[in-house]
Design a protein around this motif. Structure first.
Motif, PDB file in Angstrom:
ATOM      1  N   SER A 149       0.819  -1.208   0.000  1.00 41.31           N
ATOM      2  CA  SER A 149       0.000   0.000   0.000  1.00 41.31           C
ATOM      3  C   SER A 149       0.854   1.261   0.000  1.00 41.31           C
ATOM      4  CB  SER A 149      -0.934  -0.008   1.215  1.00 41.31           C
ATOM      5  OG  SER A 149      -1.718   1.165   1.246  1.00 41.31           O
ATOM      6  N   ARG A 150       1.879   1.295   0.834  1.00 36.98           N
ATOM      7  CA  ARG A 150       2.715   2.495   0.917  1.00 36.98           C
ATOM      8  C   ARG A 150       3.442   2.750  -0.403  1.00 36.98           C
ATOM      9  NH1 ARG A 150       5.526  -1.590   3.354  1.00 36.98           N
ATOM     10  NH2 ARG A 150       7.667  -1.930   2.602  1.00 36.98           N
ATOM     11  N   GLU A 189       0.980   4.348  -2.766  1.00 34.06           N
ATOM     12  CA  GLU A 189       0.765   5.738  -2.349  1.00 34.06           C
ATOM     13  C   GLU A 189       1.914   6.627  -2.817  1.00 34.06           C
ATOM     14  OE1 GLU A 189       0.258   5.360   1.830  1.00 34.06           O
ATOM     15  OE2 GLU A 189      -1.752   4.462   1.663  1.00 34.06           O
ATOM     16  N   ASP A 225       1.348   7.194  -6.448  1.00 37.53           N
ATOM     17  CA  ASP A 225       0.270   8.177  -6.618  1.00 37.53           C
ATOM     18  C   ASP A 225       0.816   9.595  -6.507  1.00 37.53           C
ATOM     19  OD1 ASP A 225      -1.535   6.097  -6.829  1.00 37.53           O
ATOM     20  OD2 ASP A 225      -2.213   6.231  -4.746  1.00 37.53           O
ATOM     21  N   GLU A 226       1.708   9.807  -5.543  1.00 39.46           N
ATOM     22  CA  GLU A 226       2.277  11.140  -5.328  1.00 39.46           C
ATOM     23  C   GLU A 226       3.083  11.575  -6.549  1.00 39.46           C
ATOM     24  OE1 GLU A 226       3.135  14.733  -3.589  1.00 39.46           O
ATOM     25  OE2 GLU A 226       1.712  13.204  -2.900  1.00 39.46           O
TER      26      GLU A 226
END
Length: 550
Positions: free
Chosen positions: A204-205, A208, A211-212
């Motif tokens: 998940s991290r 993320e 995504d950034e």
């Protein structure tokens, strides 16, 4: 005696006291204002009370993904160039419903609005909307009243060719990807297709962080999953961002097809779906996948089942299916060739370690594609990744320490020719490794207790946990896994020439760190218990060793 009437009898005169109502006490001498204010409050309260009784709106999406829905708003991500949002709500609902639309070319969208379909449970007026552009890839649709269908369709560029970009295997090296984003934005591409392996392990991290990096992109991004993207969570985290792995959309006279080969294959159902999808349209096709049926180098970085690979190639090159080009990642390089008139492109140079020399396509890049029915032009855009540092951080009870390659080379070192087994039981990465035992490094920062955990971090965000017995193996574990090493070189090459270094390696007596070895030396909740592959323990591009107390 004179008698005075009572009324004229002399007395002290007191001022008359008037009792004021609460309204008069609050508003003074403005009773009209008070009345209107109270009336407005009562109307507002009645409206709010009425809103509480209204049923929640119903929203469905085609060509996209509803990421969140509340009583008065929704966030929708477009997964194709045509997005259809069906909003159904009570005719008496007067609240503005805000639809935030992501991953769309906000300056090239035409919008159609239709009233409720016949037979709808909530007949009413056609939606009345306003739109607001938020960024190049996002906008808001404000539904003031009504319900029905809202279609947002990207308008193609008026002239050929269709122009888009591809990139593959950024694999957590988001600094490299971020350095390419401005160039992609300047390329006049209508969209970007990521060919998979956005992350090191699908955590998940890691998504993320991707995504950034993606937030600065000025065009929509569509994607296929890579084998690394589905490692930790199957495809759940991928699908929450990019939708179903097997899908397609039609745009500007082309059928754009996304194919899931993240399992190093396709399977009968996937092949059947592809045949049907290609055969259902006579338009020219573009097909995107991660793992190719065949390795362009003639090696084994491709489908596991070569019979299945041959079947896929037959479908892709069948003239009746009108496939013009096939794009894949997985092999970290650029390659282009033609098979029976179909252009095959490998673009796996988005940031991960490279698999070939620069002259043979081993350079970091994205590619710009211009497609017409008459032909495909692919132009790789090279962007050197650079080399950050050869420093290794050690963190433990005794504090932190930063060691350079020169300093590491001055410590106790060991050398062995070893290899590991991957999830598919293939043997990989056979090299002559030289490195420092991890136990030697940890002793510099206070050592490690039996209850502690060692966390090894890579430059791309990937991490693995190891137990005390991995670092300080007893005789039984030493016989299975050997010493745990931070390798500084492989076949005499050090970073940056050795792109995978520094790397965790194990030196078992037989020279092969097998899946059985991994399973036999992984404590609960680590290693084999997380991902059944010995290769996953050989963390590459190590930047930090951290001892964590329980």
């Amino acid at each position: 005696m004179t008698i005075f009437p009572k009324a004229s009898r002399a007395r002290a005169v007191r001022p008359r006291r008037t009792r004021l109502s609460p309204f008069r006490r609050f508003y003074g001498a403005q009773p009209l204002v008070a009345a209107w204010t109270v009336l407005a409050i009562l109307v507002l309260a009645a409206g709010l009370s009425g809103c509480k009784d209204l049923p929640d709106p119903k929203l469905s999406v085609t060509g996209g993904l509803a990421q969140s829905v509340t009583r008065d708003s929704a966030v929708v991500k477009a997964l194709s160039t045509t997005l259809r949002v069906d909003l159904e709500r009570d005719p008496s609902d007067r609240r503005t419903f805000t639809i935030s639309v992501l991953n769309i070319r906000a300056d090239a969208v035409s919008i159609e609005v239709h009233g409720p379909e016949a037979g709808s449970n909530r007949p009413g007026a056609e939606p009345v909307i306003e739109t607001k552009r938020l960024s190049p890839t996002s906008m808001e649709v404000l539904v003031k009243r009504g319900s029905g269908r809202i279609i947002l369709e990207t308008t193609p560029q008026e002239t050929e060719p269709l122009r888009f970009a591809v990139i593959g295997d950024t694999q957590g090296r988001n600094n490299v990807f971020s350095s390419m984003v401005p160039l992609i934005n300047e390329s006049e591409a209508e969209f970007l297709v990521h060919l998979g392996d956005m992350t090191p392990s699908g955590a998940s991290r890691e998504f993320e962080a991707f995504d950034e990096a993606l937030s600065a992109l000025g065009v929509p991004c569509f994607a296929v999953p890579g084998n690394h993207d589905v490692r930790d969570s199957d495809s759940d985290l991928f699908q929450a961002r990019f939708g179903q792995p097997n899908r397609y959309f039609d745009y500007a006279g082309w059928r754009v097809v996304f194919l899931d080969t993240s399992s190093l294959g396709l399977g009968p159902e996937g092949l059947s779906w592809l045949r049907e999808t290609l055969g259902a349209s006579g338009s020219p096709k573009l097909v995107f996948m991660h793992v190719p049926p065949f390795d362009p180098r003639g090696e084994d970085h491709c489908f596991l089942d070569q019979v299945e690979a041959a079947s896929l190639l037959d479908v892709l090159t069948d003239p009746e299916n009108v496939v013009k080009a096939v794009f894949n990642g997985h092999v970290h390089m650029f390659s282009q060739n033609a098979v029976e008139g179909v252009t095959f492109v490998t673009s796996g140079g988005g940031g991960a370690g490279l698999y070939a020399s620069p002259q043979d396509g081993g350079f970091h890049h994205f590619a710009v594609v211009e497609a017409t029915p008459a032909g495909i032009t692919v132009t790789p855009v090279e962007k050197p990744a650079g080399y950050a540092s050869d420093d290794l951080v050690l963190s433990g009870k005794g504090g932190e320490m930063l060691l350079s390659l020169e300093e590491l080379s001055g410590l106790e070192t060991r050398e062995a020719k070893v290899k590991y087994q991957n999830r598919y039981e293939n043997l990989s990465a056979e090299r002559l490794y030289r490195g420092v035992p991890v136990r030697v490094l940890l002793d510099l920062v206070g050592g490690m207790e039996e209850s502690d955990t060692l966390v090894v971090y890579a430059s791309d965000g990937y991490a693995q946990e190891f137990s005390y017995r991995n670092v300080f193996p007893d005789d039984s574990w030493l016989e299975i896994q050997g010493d745990m090493i931070v390798a500084l070189s492989a076949d005499g090459k050090t970073p940056p020439d050795w792109q995978e270094g520094y790397r965790i390696a194990f030196f078992p007596p037989d020279g092969v760190y097998s899946n059985d070895d991994c399973a036999g030396t992984s404590v609960e909740g680590q290693g084999w218990g997380i991902y059944e592959s010995a290769g996953a323990r050989w963390v590459k591009n190590v930047v930090r060793l951290e001892v964590r107390p329980r």
